[in-house]
Write an enzyme that holds these catalytic residues in place. Sequence first.
Site, PDB file in Angstrom:
ATOM      1  CG  ASP A 157      -0.212  -0.042   2.522  1.00 36.74           C
ATOM      2  OD1 ASP A 157       1.033  -0.199   2.502  1.00 36.74           O
ATOM      3  OD2 ASP A 157      -0.856   0.099   3.576  1.00 36.74           O
ATOM      4  CG  HIS A 217      21.316   5.770 -19.459  1.00 38.51           C
ATOM      5  ND1 HIS A 217      20.270   5.639 -20.360  1.00 38.51           N
ATOM      6  CD2 HIS A 217      21.771   7.034 -19.631  1.00 38.51           C
ATOM      7  CE1 HIS A 217      20.130   6.773 -21.029  1.00 38.51           C
ATOM      8  NE2 HIS A 217      21.023   7.634 -20.601  1.00 38.51           N
ATOM      9  CG  ASP A 220      24.410  12.894 -15.513  1.00 34.10           C
ATOM     10  OD1 ASP A 220      23.747  13.841 -15.046  1.00 34.10           O
ATOM     11  OD2 ASP A 220      24.311  12.504 -16.697  1.00 34.10           O
ATOM     12  CG  ASP A 273      21.187  16.835 -16.790  1.00 36.41           C
ATOM     13  OD1 ASP A 273      22.009  16.147 -16.165  1.00 36.41           O
ATOM     14  OD2 ASP A 273      20.718  16.489 -17.892  1.00 36.41           O
ATOM     15  CG  HIS A 310      26.210  10.909 -25.270  1.00 38.73           C
ATOM     16  ND1 HIS A 310      26.379  12.263 -25.103  1.00 38.73           N
ATOM     17  CD2 HIS A 310      27.142  10.313 -24.479  1.00 38.73           C
ATOM     18  CE1 HIS A 310      27.354  12.485 -24.237  1.00 38.73           C
ATOM     19  NE2 HIS A 310      27.853  11.317 -23.842  1.00 38.73           N
ATOM     20  CG  HIS A 331      19.011  16.816 -22.720  1.00 42.61           C
ATOM     21  ND1 HIS A 331      18.401  17.370 -21.615  1.00 42.61           N
ATOM     22  CD2 HIS A 331      20.079  16.123 -22.240  1.00 42.61           C
ATOM     23  CE1 HIS A 331      19.077  17.014 -20.527  1.00 42.61           C
ATOM     24  NE2 HIS A 331      20.108  16.266 -20.871  1.00 42.61           N
ATOM     25  CG  HIS A 362      16.167  13.871 -21.267  1.00 42.36           C
ATOM     26  ND1 HIS A 362      16.401  12.533 -21.444  1.00 42.36           N
ATOM     27  CD2 HIS A 362      17.329  14.370 -20.767  1.00 42.36           C
ATOM     28  CE1 HIS A 362      17.639  12.241 -21.061  1.00 42.36           C
ATOM     29  NE2 HIS A 362      18.217  13.337 -20.650  1.00 42.36           N
ATOM     30  CD  GLU A 406      24.111  15.631 -21.581  1.00 45.25           C
ATOM     31  OE1 GLU A 406      24.491  14.645 -20.936  1.00 45.25           O
ATOM     32  OE2 GLU A 406      22.932  16.032 -21.605  1.00 45.25           O
ATOM     33  CE1 TYR A 436      30.794   8.761 -21.117  1.00 44.29           C
ATOM     34  CE2 TYR A 436      30.484   9.215 -23.471  1.00 44.29           C
ATOM     35  CZ  TYR A 436      30.231   9.522 -22.141  1.00 44.29           C
ATOM     36  OH  TYR A 436      29.423  10.599 -21.825  1.00 44.29           O
ATOM     37  NE  ARG A 494      27.157  12.520 -19.135  1.00 43.98           N
ATOM     38  CZ  ARG A 494      27.146  11.235 -18.837  1.00 43.98           C
ATOM     39  NH1 ARG A 494      27.753  10.366 -19.631  1.00 43.98           N
ATOM     40  NH2 ARG A 494      26.532  10.800 -17.758  1.00 43.98           N
ATOM     41  CD  GLU A 524      24.290  17.052 -18.309  1.00 40.35           C
ATOM     42  OE1 GLU A 524      24.521  16.185 -17.448  1.00 40.35           O
ATOM     43  OE2 GLU A 524      23.272  17.059 -19.031  1.00 40.35           O
TER      44      GLU A 524
HETATM   45 MN   LIG Z   1      21.821  15.625 -19.444  1.00 43.09          MN
END
Ligand SMILES: [Mn+2]
Length: 408
Positions: A33, A219, A236, A247, A319, A323, A330, A353, A357, A374, A376
Site C-alpha cells: 500500500d 546509464h 551525473d 542536470d 550520444h 537536450h 529531457h 554534455e 568513453y 563527461r 555537462e
Molecule cells: Mn543531461
Amino acid sequence: MIHQNRRKELLSQLDDDSIVIVSTNPEQRRNGDVNYPFRPHSDFYYLTGFNEPEALAVITSSSYTILLRPKDKKREIWDGERLGVDNAPEALNADKSYTIDLLKNKLPKLIKGYKSIYFDPKPYSIDDEIIKILANKKYKSLGSILHEMRLIKDSDEISIMQKAADISAEAHKIAMQKVRPGMFEYELQSVFDGYFKQHNSEHAYTPIVAGGKNACVLHYIKNNKVLKDNDLVLVDAGCEVDCYASDITRTFPINGKFSKAQKQIYQLVLDAQIAAINNIRPGAKINNPHKAATDIIKQGLIDLGILQAEGELSQFYMHGTGHWMGLDVHDVGKYKDNDKHREFTPGMITTVEPGIYIRSDDKIDPIYHNIGVRIEDDVLVTEDGNTVLTRSLVKEIKDIESIMQLQK
Ligand SMILES: [Mn+2]
C-alpha cells in the site's frame, strides 16, 4: 497570475471555439500500500500550478474549470490536507470546480459547442475515461502548441532553474571534496541525496555515480561499487526545485590528482564542451554545438593515436551534445522544423554534455582503458549570447585539483 497568463497565451494561439483538456499524473504504486512520491504531470502543472493527483483542467477562452479530489476527513488524517472544491476557485484562479467523480457527468456538458478539442491522452485511467466520454469526437494535439511555449522559459522559470542549478553545483563541489579511495559509489551519492533534501529539492532523475570503467556504461545507476585509487569518478546528478530540473555532470580523480592519460582525455572533453557553449547564441543552428564538440574530439583522439583517421567517432562518443531542459530534465520542444535543425532563441535552456568513453576492449594503448569522461552544464540562451546557469561549479583541471585539496 503566472499560470493564468500561460492559459491566456495558449488560448490566444487557438481558434475561439477551442477547448483544452489536460489531466495530471495518477499516484504510482511502489509496493503493497506504498506509493512513490507524487509528481504532477508537467503540462498540467505548467498551466495550473496545482500539485494534487487525480485532477483535470478544462480550459476555454471564457472559462477555466478544475476537477479535483473531494475533501475527505478520513483520508486527510492519513494523507494530508486536500484543497477541495470550495477552496479551488480562489486558490487556483478557477471559474468553476467540481469533484473528479463527476467527470462523466460534467465533461460532456463542458465540451458542448466547442469545435476543436485539444487533448493528448496519456496511458492513465483518467485519460482512458476521457477517451470514452469523447467517444467519436476528434481531438487535436495540445503538445505541439503547449510544448513550444514550455520551451521558451519566462523570468520566473529562469530564476527557479538558476536556484536548482546553484543547489546542484554546490552538491557537486562538496562531492569533489568528500570523495576518497575505498568509498562506495552510493556513499558519494549520499552527498547529493542529503544536500538536495536539505535544500527542499529532489533528484530530477536517477543519479549516476560511476567509478572507473562504470563511467563507460552511459546509464549506469547501480552505484554500488568501490571507488578505486587512480580511477576517475563520473557523477551525473541534478536536483529538481518546484518541478524544474537541473542536470550537471562532472568527472574527477578519486585521489584528487589526474593522471597524464586522464588529463589528456579530460582536457579534450573540456575543450569540446567550451567550444560547444561558445556556439550557443540566438540565430545559431541548434546542432552547431554538437558539430563544434565532435570536430574537436575527433581531431584530438586522432592526435592521441586513439582513433584512426578513417575510424568511427561513435566508438568513443556515442550520444548527442545536449537536450532541452525545464519541467522535464529531457524537456519538451522540437529540435527540428521540417527536418531541418531549428535556431536558438532567447529563453531556451539546453544542456551541453560531450563525453569520451574508452572501454578496455577498445584496441588502443591500455593507459587509456576504462576512462570515461563527461562534462555537462546547463545553458540559457540570452538576447546577446548565453549564460551558463551552472557556471559556479569548477571544471578546469587545475581548479578541480585545487578544490579537492580542501577536503571535507
Ligand atoms: Mn543531461
